[in-house]
Enzyme design. Structure first.
Site, PDB file in Angstrom:
ATOM      1  N   SER A 236      22.630  70.056  45.037  1.00  0.00           N
ATOM      2  CA  SER A 236      23.420  68.836  44.947  1.00  0.00           C
ATOM      3  C   SER A 236      22.650  67.761  44.226  1.00  0.00           C
ATOM      4  O   SER A 236      21.424  67.642  44.384  1.00  0.00           O
ATOM      5  CB  SER A 236      23.813  68.343  46.345  1.00  0.00           C
ATOM      6  OG  SER A 236      24.350  67.030  46.292  1.00  0.00           O
ATOM      7  N   LYS A 237      23.360  66.947  43.445  1.00  0.00           N
ATOM      8  CA  LYS A 237      22.726  65.825  42.765  1.00  0.00           C
ATOM      9  C   LYS A 237      22.151  64.834  43.769  1.00  0.00           C
ATOM     10  O   LYS A 237      21.240  64.080  43.468  1.00  0.00           O
ATOM     11  CB  LYS A 237      23.741  65.125  41.858  1.00  0.00           C
ATOM     12  CG  LYS A 237      24.060  65.904  40.594  1.00  0.00           C
ATOM     13  CD  LYS A 237      25.025  65.171  39.703  1.00  0.00           C
ATOM     14  CE  LYS A 237      26.446  65.338  40.165  1.00  0.00           C
ATOM     15  NZ  LYS A 237      27.423  64.771  39.215  1.00  0.00           N
ATOM     16  N   ARG A 238      22.681  64.835  44.978  1.00  0.00           N
ATOM     17  CA  ARG A 238      22.190  63.898  45.992  1.00  0.00           C
ATOM     18  C   ARG A 238      20.825  64.307  46.520  1.00  0.00           C
ATOM     19  O   ARG A 238      20.141  63.526  47.155  1.00  0.00           O
ATOM     20  CB  ARG A 238      23.180  63.833  47.163  1.00  0.00           C
ATOM     21  CG  ARG A 238      24.522  63.229  46.793  1.00  0.00           C
ATOM     22  CD  ARG A 238      25.353  63.046  48.046  1.00  0.00           C
ATOM     23  NE  ARG A 238      25.637  64.314  48.711  1.00  0.00           N
ATOM     24  CZ  ARG A 238      26.660  65.101  48.404  1.00  0.00           C
ATOM     25  NH1 ARG A 238      27.487  64.762  47.431  1.00  0.00           N
ATOM     26  NH2 ARG A 238      26.871  66.240  49.063  1.00  0.00           N
ATOM     27  N   GLY A 240      18.144  65.305  44.823  1.00  0.00           N
ATOM     28  CA  GLY A 240      17.020  65.198  43.902  1.00  0.00           C
ATOM     29  C   GLY A 240      17.487  65.020  42.473  1.00  0.00           C
ATOM     30  O   GLY A 240      18.680  65.064  42.179  1.00  0.00           O
TER      31      GLY A 240
END
Length: 460
Positions: A236-238, A240
């Site tokens: 997920s972009k959340r 890292g």
């Protein structure tokens, strides 16, 4: 002709998952001498931004994933509306004036609500365009139990009626929805193969219904398994910085990223390192893995280091200059020096940042040696005499072939009755402010006579 497309939405930067999809599409197109199409899916006018369009193009160009054709969905709205009207005329779509509130109010009487169907087909069959009300156009998915299709990765896929709905194909503002625009574009652009993430499986079922309604040929589908973190949660972009811009600034090179991403879901025996040419020749969607791939940042770093070793000096210089510009780093070293230093350091670095940090010792005339090294205690009279002899021998060491320079350097401490291990460590510290460095002859050649003399002299 084989034709594949990469279709990002310009609502953010490209991340590793996006680019893996792009890599597989690009490889398959190049393997079959086909076309790789970049389609910017910017139908969400509120969230799409030009800066992200430019970032997507920049990332793909830097990676070397060059496209043969480019399209923007925002420039094709009239085409989508024309096909939507055609579906209405065929009785396979209808005008819907229901508001969200009206649909929710009727849910208690919706016979399909138990299947999770959100729309009760209140306006089904309405083929007269409303003149006095806002409306959307819905596709009539018909009557069936399930949609079945064959996938190159998943095999036989069955999507039940309960996962589908009479989907909106033209929104209230006249723009198309994703599932509708994709079908029209894939048909008109002659897309033969669709490689994308498995999160699109239900979308594929919806799109197949539209393909069939319009009499279009259905492309070959291959849905990629997810990329997971080490803890087996979806990448997920959340969690890292996983966008391509981040890795470019961190000093990764295109070949390293492409090689690593290609191995996330595809393999060829036990081989880990591939040139781009090898990937093109060997890649096949038939070999895509069915299981999820696990992202390993340390493995990616190793793959990157292996590809740095394989770079030509000219290509390294090109990538290094891009890296310097991306990070707004001024460089005082000449191109000739950088190329020479690359030959010395290429087996010692994982990223371009490593190279940048390693070569800072060559940018100044002098260095401040860390007092904790206690280098003064290592320099006795014999070492000082060796240092003076080294200064007198610098021209030969620098300008003669490397092997001769090595012999000259090794012979110096012997003349004064000391071993190389008594001479080399203090010399290395004096020259580099480090106990670890490339070979001393390489360091001396890169520093040049003037800097070597200046750094040694203060300890004499």
């Amino acid at each position: 002709m084989v034709r594949l497309r990469f279709a990002p939405s310009p609502t953010g930067k490209l991340h590793l998952g996006n680019v893996r999809t792009a890599v597989f599409n690009w490889l398959y197109a190049r393997k079959h001498n086909g076309k790789f199409i970049l389609r910017i899916e910017d139908t969400d006018l509120a969230r799409s931004e030009e800066r992200y369009v430019e970032a997507i193009k920049k990332d793909l160009e830097w990676l070397g994933l060059h496209w043969d054709e480019i399209y923007f969905q925002s420039q094709r709205f009239d085409i989508y509306r024309e096909y939507a009207r055609k579906l209405v005329e065929m009785g396979r779509a209808y005008y819907c004036t229901c508001t969200r509130e009206e649909i929710e109010a009727r849910q208690k009487n919706n016979p399909n609500v138990k299947f999770g169907i959100k729309y009760d087909r209140h306006c089904r069959g309405n083929t007269l365009e409303p003149k006095d009300k806002n409306y959307v156009i819905r596709f009539d998915i018909g009557e069936f139990d399930y949609v079945e299709f064959e996938d190159k990765v998943k095999g036989r896929v069955v999507v039940p009626f309960s996962d589908l709905d009479d989907l909106v194909i033209i929104k209230g503002d006249g723009s198309p929805t994703y599932n509708f625009a994709v079908v029209i574009d894939d048909h008109l652009m002659g897309i033969t193969h669709v490689i994308r993430g498995e999160d699109h499986l239900t979308n594929t079922a919806k799109q197949i219904l539209i393909y069939k309604a319009l009499g279009f040929d259905i492309p070959v589908f291959a849905h990629l398994p997810l990329i997971l973190n080490k803890n087996k949660s979806p990448l997920s972009k959340r969690e890292g910085s996983i966008n391509i811009e981040y890795y470019r600034k961190q000093g990764y090179i295109p070949e390293g990223i492409i090689n690593y991403l290609a191995r996330l879901g595809w393999s060829h025996g036990d081989q880990e390192i591939f040139t781009i040419e090898e990937l093109i020749n060997l890649f096949d969607i038939e070999d895509l893995n069915k299981s999820n791939a696990v992202f390993d940042d340390q493995k990616m770093l190793w793959v990157n280091s292996e590809h740095i070793k394989m770079l030509s000096p000219e290509k390294f210089l090109k990538y290094y200059k891009i890296f310097l510009e991306e990070n707004e780093l001024g460089e005082t070293l000449s191109d000739e020096f950088i190329v020479n230093a690359f030959e010395v350091y290429k087996t010692r670095i994982n990223t371009l940042w490593d190279f940048y940090n390693s070569t800072r010792i060559y940018t100044t005339d002098d260095v401040d040696v860390d007092p904790s090294f206690e280098v003064e205690k290592m320099i006795d009279d014999a070492v000082k005499k060796s240092f003076r002899d080294l200064i007198d021998s610098l021209d030969d060491i620098i300008f003669k072939p490397h092997e001769e320079g090595e012999s000259i350097l090794r012979s110096i401490p012997e003349r004064y009755g000391i071993k190389l291990k008594q001479f080399g460590p203090p010399l290395r510290i004096v020259l580099t402010n480090s106990k670890v460095s490339p070979g001393l002859v390489d360091v001396i050649k890169l520093l040049g006579k003037e800097k070597v003399v200046k750094r040694i002299s203060k300890y004499l």
